[in-house]
Design an enzyme around this catalytic site. Sequence first.
Site, short mmCIF file in Angstrom:
data_model
loop_
_atom_site.label_atom_id
_atom_site.label_comp_id
_atom_site.label_asym_id
_atom_site.label_seq_id
_atom_site.Cartn_x
_atom_site.Cartn_y
_atom_site.Cartn_z
N ASP A 478 -13.48 -10.97 -9.15
CA ASP A 478 -12.67 -10.18 -10.06
C ASP A 478 -11.21 -10.12 -9.61
O ASP A 478 -10.91 -10.08 -8.41
CB ASP A 478 -13.25 -8.76 -10.12
CG ASP A 478 -12.51 -7.86 -11.07
OD1 ASP A 478 -12.54 -8.15 -12.29
OD2 ASP A 478 -11.91 -6.87 -10.62
N GLU A 531 -11.73 -15.06 -11.80
CA GLU A 531 -11.04 -14.45 -12.93
C GLU A 531 -9.55 -14.45 -12.55
O GLU A 531 -9.07 -13.55 -11.88
CB GLU A 531 -11.52 -13.02 -13.18
CG GLU A 531 -10.89 -12.44 -14.44
CD GLU A 531 -10.65 -10.94 -14.38
OE1 GLU A 531 -10.41 -10.34 -15.44
OE2 GLU A 531 -10.68 -10.37 -13.28
#
EC number: 2.4.1.18
Length: 808
Positions: A478, A531
């Site tokens: 993330d 990401e």
Amino acid sequence: MTHRREAPAVTKLDPTRPTAAAAGGTGGTKVPDTFRAIRPAVTPPPLRPEPEPAATAPVAPTAPAAPAELAADATLAPSEVTRLVGGWHHNPHGVLGAHPVPQGTAVRVLRPFAERVVLETTGPDGDPSDPGDQYELTHQQDGLFTALLPHTDLPAYRLRVSYDGAELVQEDGYRMLPTLGDTDLHLIGEGRHEELWKVLGSHVRTIGRVSGTAFAVWAPNASGVRVIGDFNGWSGAAHPMRSLGGSGVWELFVPGIGEGTRYKYEIATRDGRMLQKADPLAQATEAPPATASVVHTSSHTWQDQDWLADRAATATQHDAPMSVYEVHLASWRPGLTYRELAVSLPAYVSELGFTHVELMPVMEHPFGGSWGYQVSGFYAPTARLGGPDDFKFMIDALHRAGIGVIVDWVPAHFPKDDFALRQFDGQPLYEPADPLRAEHPDWGTLEFDYGRKEVRNFLVANAVFWCQEYHVDGLRVDAVASMLYLDYSREGDAWTPNAGGGRENWDAVGFLQEMNATVYRRCPGVVTIAEESTAWPGVTRPTEHSGLGFGLKWNMGWMHDSLDYMSHDPIHRRYHHNEMTFSMVYAYSENYLLPISHDEVVHGKGSLVSKMPGDWWQQRANMRAYLAYMWAHPGKKLLFMGQEFAQGAEWNHDTGPQWWVLGDDWPAAPDHRGVQDLVRDLNRIYTDSPALWRLDTDPAGFAWIDGGAAEDNVFSFVRFDEERRPLVSVTNLSPVVRADYRVGLPTVRPDVHDSVWLEVLNTDASAYGGGGVGNPDPVKADPTPWNGRDSSAELILPPLGTIWLSPA
């Protein structure tokens, strides 16, 4: 000046005499009334019942009084006792336990609130069934009991400790050697212990005949560390830990406690504060809002050996199908446990044909509304849904159903909760000391100090931990962009440049490279996914070629551009045509995954279907056409839960998907089931069609037929597998039927221009809730050159629809 204190002589006890407690005596330190009130929570569990003495056991005579100067060698200076009891002693094992002295052996035991402590020697091998001599220890000060024994080589022993007249049999953890070896400490010092979780944290161990739990924690700035828990009434006075040299690691073996024990570390800071912290490497926790760590030993027996063997034989995911169902476990079916999810989730995902699930962060987190993205327990699955073995059971079930498991991993930041990592030992430790680098402006959290080798080790080992211990098949990392740039979400003077004056966080770059290289080396077949929302070069380039080393990258540009295009009324889409085609300009600069994730259906963004223009019929038609366009586009696929059946509301983490819209009592249920049926067929045809995934990262796997038909709102392209077998996708994003629409088709066989094509998918099919417009009969190509190709065919393009064609 040496502090000496005279003490009464050690007394060798006559086992036939009644104890002081039995005779009504108190001895030692009187237990305060407040302590008596919580006695049930404080009393440690007895190890074994006291053995009955043999009928013919000899009576041991009372030992003569030892000279005062000899007894004094077992006592400690009052200041030393104060450090022990106060919790800021760095080497309690150096004074507690048994230690040889010129006159024999000095024994010191810290048992605050005990009335009496008796040492009992055991057999030569420590067998507690073979009791030996007993010696009563003398209370010196603040719960410190001492004795000078005549033994020059003290045999194994145990303690009989009396509280309120009740005698408990206990082992002495301070006679044990450290549970971490020199190699472990060397690797920790180097920041290269790739199985850090096996030595730090809490571990049930048996040392000789003694069972207990070994605790170890990294706290280099602490003045002292103690273990507190439900086994000592959350008072650490009796359990100070020792510092293992310059490693910054503190360690203690506590006999008699094991699986399920709740605990924390009590850390004395250099400025005089006392902190209570959860264990950063705890493998289990209490369910929030409780914050204690829990001792855990896994008893799960894995049954996914075939899956792991097949995974290891797969070099990469680049040339394999991957359609991912993104799930927030706590809200997918609210109220279900891991073991209940192990039944329903694999069944549902298999039925819809997804190859993988991606789980939003499962690591323990204090606030459910963060969806797991503010992690407090990096090595523990959240206890909200069950224990660690329950989570393993669910992963095992998914693997046995043929479904891969990807977990969201959050090494970009951590919350500021006092019980967790923030200023763990009283000073910035996991976070940078520079507040401009420590504070994350977007989320009110703290960033990690990637320049500190022990912090990198904590995170790299954590990545390996989830792949190795929990058999996960991928890590979706993330917020990578927030790690790569020092000025991320910072303006003006709110950030500190790197040594070269730039904005790149080279420490984070080094960490990500190390993490990826380590995971790929240790865990064959695992994929890491970034990401990353910027144009940082080489995100999926191998580390040996100066890339970050990820396997895949989320294509955030495609997601934003395509959703922006779809949000426009069809009459205006001609002016935004390049938003759909631009992705192919850079499609092979990285290895991409196309995400329609949770981020796109929260914070007022609405659900996927609600982003589409028009009435309810047009919204669904747009969505169906878009999904088929996405599934045909190069790159792996990801779809967030609830969007597979076009739920109308955006996601709510408390209520989860709107499953009721699929029920027969919901008027629009057929409309929602139609979208669900389409997703099932998309996955089935996708998985069965190598042209749609074999050459995902190779430009030879894609060619535009016509990417410039802006006035028609039409996009046509062809996908190829390694043997040049084609699959054609044509999307009409205008609300009108386009009959006799000529499309150039690829050559199936050399010199054959009259190939026959079958419509293998039509998003306007009545089964999906469409109007049934399309090409039900085989389509025959003719030698009419079109779109730069030698043959073509006239097609019927449904309104707001996508069709796929495959050669017959």
